[in-house]
Design a protein around this motif. Structure first.
Motif, PDB file in Angstrom:
ATOM      1  N   HIS A 191      16.327   8.790 -10.731  1.00 17.45           N
ATOM      2  CA  HIS A 191      16.912   8.671 -12.056  1.00 17.45           C
ATOM      3  C   HIS A 191      17.676   9.946 -12.392  1.00 17.45           C
ATOM      4  CE1 HIS A 191      12.589   9.618 -12.102  1.00 17.45           C
ATOM      5  NE2 HIS A 191      12.947  10.623 -12.875  1.00 17.45           N
ATOM      6  N   GLY A 192      18.528   9.836 -13.414  1.00 16.53           N
ATOM      7  CA  GLY A 192      19.290  10.991 -13.848  1.00 16.53           C
ATOM      8  C   GLY A 192      20.789  10.772 -13.766  1.00 16.53           C
ATOM      9  N   ARG A 193      21.517  11.859 -13.958  1.00  8.51           N
ATOM     10  CA  ARG A 193      22.971  11.814 -14.043  1.00  8.51           C
ATOM     11  C   ARG A 193      23.596  12.060 -12.681  1.00  8.51           C
ATOM     12  NH1 ARG A 193      24.872  16.304 -17.922  1.00  8.51           N
ATOM     13  NH2 ARG A 193      23.592  17.407 -16.396  1.00  8.51           N
ATOM     14  N   VAL A 194      24.533  11.186 -12.318  1.00  5.44           N
ATOM     15  CA  VAL A 194      25.257  11.353 -11.054  1.00  5.44           C
ATOM     16  C   VAL A 194      26.514  12.172 -11.333  1.00  5.44           C
ATOM     17  CG1 VAL A 194      26.270  10.206  -9.071  1.00  5.44           C
ATOM     18  CG2 VAL A 194      24.456   9.069 -10.357  1.00  5.44           C
ATOM     19  N   SER A 195      26.599  13.327 -10.717  1.00  4.00           N
ATOM     20  CA  SER A 195      27.772  14.185 -10.865  1.00  4.00           C
ATOM     21  C   SER A 195      28.376  14.435  -9.498  1.00  4.00           C
ATOM     22  CB  SER A 195      27.378  15.514 -11.522  1.00  4.00           C
ATOM     23  OG  SER A 195      26.462  16.215 -10.708  1.00  4.00           O
ATOM     24  N   THR A 196      29.480  15.157  -9.472  1.00  8.59           N
ATOM     25  CA  THR A 196      30.146  15.448  -8.202  1.00  8.59           C
ATOM     26  C   THR A 196      29.204  16.127  -7.224  1.00  8.59           C
ATOM     27  OG1 THR A 196      32.250  15.681  -9.377  1.00  8.59           O
ATOM     28  CG2 THR A 196      32.109  16.608  -7.160  1.00  8.59           C
TER      29      THR A 196
END
Length: 530
Positions: free
Chosen positions: A117-122
């Motif tokens: 889970h969490g934020r997908v960033s570059t």
């Protein structure tokens, strides 16, 4: 000075150096730490609790890492428990970490169930792809959202969606960019026996035949990327659905037309909560008309704009909308008759009425969050909707007869009587709460109604005046108007027993004359600011 002896971190002091009162047995001197006395299974349960998704600000991976460095016993227990490490794949916690640490954590997961889970960033895209490539069959929860500024999507990022998902229970993908999917593509290869909840923007499409995993779904969420036709095609195959959420584009004014063959009744007998947020009337109407409400179903409907009418008559759609909405409100009120209702009239961006059965936050704070088990309906009140709204009003006396506490906030100043039909429906209200500015409008309304000798809220005994945080009331006549209202109710045999002014009215002080008037009202308790 005699050296002190150290053994395994425990300090040994020769008994000859101890005072007589301090002489005791060696067993009493060498005592293990209390945490060493915990049974291993209890210690592991504590570690598992620390690995649960309890707080978005809690870096659970750091907690596990620091715990593993306390002592050899803790480290052994933690490193041997793959299920704990499987819960710790929070992408934000890997944002600035080295590849060696990411690989080490992944190796500790073993074959345990995996939560991602969490934020997908570059910077976390490659790690997410690695996890899904190597552990997809172990994934139990996948709940990720894409950083809006991220434009990096590795090749094959969506390939896992075409593979069997034997352990997947919950899937949430909130994406701004469409993931590249393999071709040909069959979602989960039709194998997802434990899947119960899904919200995924890039993967749902028109479903013409039942998919095995759809039958078991309990929670289903559709984002703005899904068309109404695709949503309706899916809802035919989810008879065990309990929670349905649908988000639409808040700025859309386009009339949405659904193919006639999809306009058939939808059977959702176990539905407990329906949320449709940000749609115009034409986008919400099909769901209200095609799904039969039940008393166990809560409802949250928020209309945000009116569609541009072309072929329809000017008020046909609003009339249909309110007629379709009424059975949902009626079913909810019969199944869960509330004691509390909040009425909130807002003029931004359009004149709207919000009805809900849980206390609202301060007027200055208007969150988009919605209570899951509640009534929360926000509808537009533009002039040509008033005739349709009247139909809801005619049934209101039956619908709202259980309500004993009513909170009213009216931001719109030009129509102080806009809620009169609803006021008249709340015949059982014993406690009325008004925001200070609303109170001014309410007292004006009360003065006008004296002519026909009608009194609103015949059972009301408590009037509370609240204030918006930090606001100052500039109308110095407000206290006099409130006292006029209280005196009038006493004169017609409907006296109040409590006037609650404890919230204070910034900029307004009670004069000696005001206090004298209050003192003449027999049986009235007045609560002043502390």
């Amino acid at each position: 000075m005699t050296d002190r002896l150290l053994n395994n971190g425990v300090e040994h002091i020769p008994s000859a150096l101890l005072p007589p009162t301090a002489i005791c047995s060696m067993e009493e001197i060498i005592k293990p730490s209390p945490c060493r006395l915990l049974p291993p299974e209890l210690l592991l349960e504590v570690f598992r609790k620390n690995a649960e998704r309890d707080d978005s600000f809690h870096n659970r991976l750091n907690t596990a890492r620091h715990s593993s460095q306390v002592c050899r016993l803790w480290r052994t227990n933690l490193l041997s428990s793959t299920s704990i490490w499987g819960r710790l794949l929070q992408l934000d916690d890997f944002l600035w970490t080295k590849e060696e640490w990411k690989d080490l954590v992944l190796s500790r997961v073993g074959n345990a169930p995996v939560w991602v889970h969490g934020r997908v960033s570059t910077s976390t895209w490659p790690f997410l792809v690695k996890v899904l490539d190597s552990k997809w069959e172990n994934v139990q929860i996948l709940d990720v959202w894409e950083n809006p500024v991220s434009r990096f999507c590795p090749p094959g990022a969506g390939s896992f969606l075409g593979k069997p998902a034997p352990n997947l229970e919950s899937l949430v993908l909130r994406l701004y960019n469409r993931w590249p999917l393999p071709q040909p593509f069959t979602l989960f290869n039709n194998i997802a026996p434990h899947l119960r909840a899904i919200e995924a923007s890039p993967i749902f499409f028109h479903v013409d035949s039942p998919l095995p995993w759809l039958y078991n779904l309990r929670t289903l969420s559709f984002l703005t990327t899904h068309s109404l036709a695709d949503i309706l095609s899916v809802l035919k195959w989810v008879p065990h659905l309990k929670l349905l959420r649908i988000w639409r584009d808040s700025g859309s004014k386009r009339i949405v037309r659904v193919p006639h063959e999809l306009l058939v009744p939808i059977h959702l007998p176990k539905l407990q909560s329906l949320h449709i947020i940000n749609g115009n009337l034409s986008e919400i109407l099909p769901f209200l008309e095609l799904i039969t409400p039940s008393p166990i179903c809560s409802i949250a409907i928020h209309t945000t704009c009116l569609p541009v009418f072309r072929q329809e008559s000017f008020d046909a759609l609003p009339t249909r909308f309110y007629r379709a909405l009424l059975p949902w409100i009626s079913a909810y009120m019969k199944g869960r008759p509330p004691k509390f209702i909040s009425l909130d009239v807002d003029s931004e961006p359009s004149l709207s009425l919000r009805i809900r059965d849980y206390p609202p936050p301060p007027p200055s704070y208007k969150p988009s969050s919605i209570e899951e088990d509640s009534l929360d309906v926000a509808v537009l009140l533009d002039s040509y909707c008033r005739s349709a709204l009247a139909e809801l009003t005619r049934a209101s006396s039956r619908i709202f007869s259980s309500v004993e506490q009513l909170s009213v906030y009216v931001e719109y100043k030009r129509d102080v009587d806009i809620l009169v039909p609803f006021y008249e429906a709340f015949t059982s209200v014993t406690e009325l709460t008004l925001e200070a500015y609303t109170a001014i409008d309410f007292m004006d309304l009360h003065a006008e109604r004296k002519r026909d000798a009608s009194v609103l809220f015949p059972r009301m005994r408590t009037l509370c005046i609240t204030v918006e945080d930090g606001s100052t009331v500039e109308d110095i006549t407000i206290v006099s108007r409130i006292l006029d209202f209280v005196e009038y109710r006493a004169s017609v045999g409907l006296p109040l027993s409590c006037l609650d002014l404890s919230a204070g009215i910034r900029g307004i002080e009670l004069s000696d004359r005001d206090r004298e008037r209050l003192g003449t009202l027999e049986g009235l308790t007045v609560k002043f600011p502390a």
